[in-house]
Design a protein around this motif. Structure first.
Motif, PDB file in Angstrom:
ATOM      1  N   THR A   1       0.849  -1.201   0.000  1.00 54.80           N
ATOM      2  CA  THR A   1       0.000   0.000   0.000  1.00 54.80           C
ATOM      3  C   THR A   1       0.885   1.252   0.000  1.00 54.80           C
ATOM      4  O   THR A   1       0.678   2.174  -0.802  1.00 54.80           O
ATOM      5  CB  THR A   1      -0.919   0.017   1.255  1.00 54.80           C
ATOM      6  OG1 THR A   1      -1.533  -1.259   1.371  1.00 54.80           O
ATOM      7  CG2 THR A   1      -1.969   1.091   1.172  1.00 54.80           C
TER       8      THR A   1
ATOM      9  N   ILE B   1       3.253   6.548  -7.175  1.00 52.27           N
ATOM     10  CA  ILE B   1       2.535   7.708  -7.728  1.00 52.27           C
ATOM     11  C   ILE B   1       3.381   8.978  -7.576  1.00 52.27           C
ATOM     12  O   ILE B   1       3.533   9.770  -8.516  1.00 52.27           O
ATOM     13  CB  ILE B   1       1.143   7.864  -7.043  1.00 52.27           C
ATOM     14  CG1 ILE B   1       0.229   6.671  -7.388  1.00 52.27           C
ATOM     15  CG2 ILE B   1       0.476   9.192  -7.413  1.00 52.27           C
ATOM     16  CD1 ILE B   1      -0.110   6.507  -8.874  1.00 52.27           C
TER      17      ILE B   1
ATOM     18  N   THR C   1      -5.695   1.649  -7.368  1.00 51.77           N
ATOM     19  CA  THR C   1      -4.791   2.779  -7.602  1.00 51.77           C
ATOM     20  C   THR C   1      -5.025   3.366  -8.998  1.00 51.77           C
ATOM     21  O   THR C   1      -5.076   4.591  -9.160  1.00 51.77           O
ATOM     22  CB  THR C   1      -3.314   2.337  -7.414  1.00 51.77           C
ATOM     23  OG1 THR C   1      -3.200   1.704  -6.148  1.00 51.77           O
ATOM     24  CG2 THR C   1      -2.357   3.516  -7.493  1.00 51.77           C
TER      25      THR C   1
ATOM     26  N   LYS D   1      -8.252   5.337  -8.865  1.00 52.17           N
ATOM     27  CA  LYS D   1      -8.123   6.550  -8.059  1.00 52.17           C
ATOM     28  C   LYS D   1      -7.290   7.620  -8.771  1.00 52.17           C
ATOM     29  O   LYS D   1      -7.587   8.810  -8.675  1.00 52.17           O
ATOM     30  CB  LYS D   1      -7.472   6.162  -6.720  1.00 52.17           C
ATOM     31  CG  LYS D   1      -7.422   7.263  -5.705  1.00 52.17           C
ATOM     32  CD  LYS D   1      -7.049   6.704  -4.326  1.00 52.17           C
ATOM     33  CE  LYS D   1      -6.342   7.761  -3.526  1.00 52.17           C
ATOM     34  NZ  LYS D   1      -4.972   7.453  -3.177  1.00 52.17           N
ATOM     35  N   GLU D   2      -6.264   7.174  -9.495  1.00 52.61           N
ATOM     36  CA  GLU D   2      -5.297   8.126 -10.047  1.00 52.61           C
ATOM     37  C   GLU D   2      -5.504   8.453 -11.528  1.00 52.61           C
ATOM     38  O   GLU D   2      -4.811   9.309 -12.062  1.00 52.61           O
ATOM     39  CB  GLU D   2      -3.866   7.585  -9.862  1.00 52.61           C
ATOM     40  CG  GLU D   2      -3.467   7.331  -8.430  1.00 52.61           C
ATOM     41  CD  GLU D   2      -3.376   8.605  -7.584  1.00 52.61           C
ATOM     42  OE1 GLU D   2      -3.160   9.688  -8.158  1.00 52.61           O
ATOM     43  OE2 GLU D   2      -3.541   8.498  -6.355  1.00 52.61           O
TER      44      GLU D   2
ATOM     45  N   ALA E   1       2.659   1.700  -3.328  1.00 54.66           N
ATOM     46  CA  ALA E   1       1.832   2.267  -4.409  1.00 54.66           C
ATOM     47  C   ALA E   1       1.823   3.799  -4.313  1.00 54.66           C
ATOM     48  O   ALA E   1       1.893   4.498  -5.331  1.00 54.66           O
ATOM     49  CB  ALA E   1       0.417   1.709  -4.327  1.00 54.66           C
ATOM     50  N   GLU E   2       1.769   4.316  -3.092  1.00 51.63           N
ATOM     51  CA  GLU E   2       1.791   5.790  -2.928  1.00 51.63           C
ATOM     52  C   GLU E   2       3.106   6.371  -3.384  1.00 51.63           C
ATOM     53  O   GLU E   2       3.155   7.416  -4.049  1.00 51.63           O
ATOM     54  CB  GLU E   2       1.527   6.146  -1.459  1.00 51.63           C
ATOM     55  CG  GLU E   2       0.054   6.012  -1.138  1.00 51.63           C
ATOM     56  CD  GLU E   2      -0.305   6.468   0.257  1.00 51.63           C
ATOM     57  OE1 GLU E   2       0.432   7.275   0.843  1.00 51.63           O
ATOM     58  OE2 GLU E   2      -1.346   6.001   0.751  1.00 51.63           O
TER      59      GLU E   2
END
Ligand code: IPE
Ligand code: IPE
Ligand code: MG
Length: 248
Positions: free
Chosen positions: A33, A40, A81, A84-85, A36-37
């Motif tokens: 998790t 980005i 992801t 969301k992105e 993944a941030e």
């Protein structure tokens, strides 16, 4: 002196998520998790650093044999992801291209992949390849099959080989200039075996969830200090060597 160029194509093996989570006393999947941030944030950092192609290794074919709970978690996180992105990626001019064997995914996953690729298809600022259920040998095998599918006995080997090479260059449009691997291991783990032939390699102990712009900039600085010769002898090196030889 000529200014050293920044890498145009950066590839990253994002390793160390599980160890990072364990260090924090958390379940391994929490590392994904956080990873993944960081992915980005890294994509955005690349947009501001003259990088035109970025290839991220997110899941290997071999990783699919891990505990099913971890694999399902990673696939779900990947889809969430992307959803969301997608708007932000699109607004930043990023073209998303997913590499890897898609047969393993259900229709819901495939739909999201197609949606994001379609939405961002015309963007030009940064080409983002995400290697997901990917293996370098798988990619070479795919290109081989594509080449022989379109060629029969009457076509010569050179034409078949050209088709093979073209197929390899179709999805990944340039060879990486720089490869960064986090997590301390010094191996390729089946990543981009064809395209990394002359890539500069940078290994760091930093675990992927702790990767920052600072480490990225350090890797770029190291890249700029490297002398890329592609098997050739650079003139100045050659002249110096020649001088020494004639003097003896
Ligand atoms: C990289 O982190 C992410 C994937 C391979 C999916 P790992 O999950 O391999 O983390 P470590 O190497 O066990 O710490
Ligand atoms: C490589 O990491 C794959 C990704 C980062 C997606 P691994 O953790 O799977 O590599 P090995 O097993 O240490 O070689
Ligand atoms: Mg690992």
């Amino acid at each position: 002196m000529q200014k050293k160029r920044s890498p145009k194509h950066l590839a990253i093996i994002m390793d160390g998520n599980g160890r990072w989570a364990r260090q924090q006393g958390m379940d391994r999947v929490r590392g994904h998790t956080q990873g993944a941030e960081v992915a980005i944030a890294t994509i955005e950092a690349c947009v501001t650093r003259e990088i035109s192609e970025l290839t991220l290794y997110a899941l290997s074919v071999e990783n699919m044999n891990r505990d099913q709970r971890e694999v399902s978690f990673i696939i779900k996180l990947f889809v969430e992801t992307l959803l969301k992105e997608k708007t932000r990626l699109h607004e930043n001019g990023i073209r998303v291209n997913i590499l890897g064997e898609r047969k393993a995914f259900d229709s819901g996953v495939l739909q999201v992949i197609n949606e994001v690729e379609h939405l961002t298809a015309k963007n030009k600022k940064l080409k983002l390849n995400i290697a997901f259920n990917y293996s370098g040998r798988w990619q070479i095998k795919e290109a081989f099959f594509r080449a022989i599918e379109t060629h029969d006995e009457s076509t010569c080997a050179i034409q078949a080989y050209d088709a093979f090479e073209k197929s390899l260059g179709k999805v990944i449009t340039s060879d990486p200039d720089l490869l960064i691997r986090t997590g301390g291991e010094m191996r390729l783990s089946n990543f981009m075996l064809w395209h990394l032939a002359y890539t500069e390699l940078f290994f760091t102990e930093v675990l992927w969830p702790s990767f920052s712009e600072e480490t990225l900039d350090h890797a770029i600085q190291v890249f700029k200090s490297r002398d890329r010769r592609f098997g050739q002898i650079k003139d100045d090196v050659y002249i110096e060597t020649k001088k020494k030889i004639t003097a003896t």
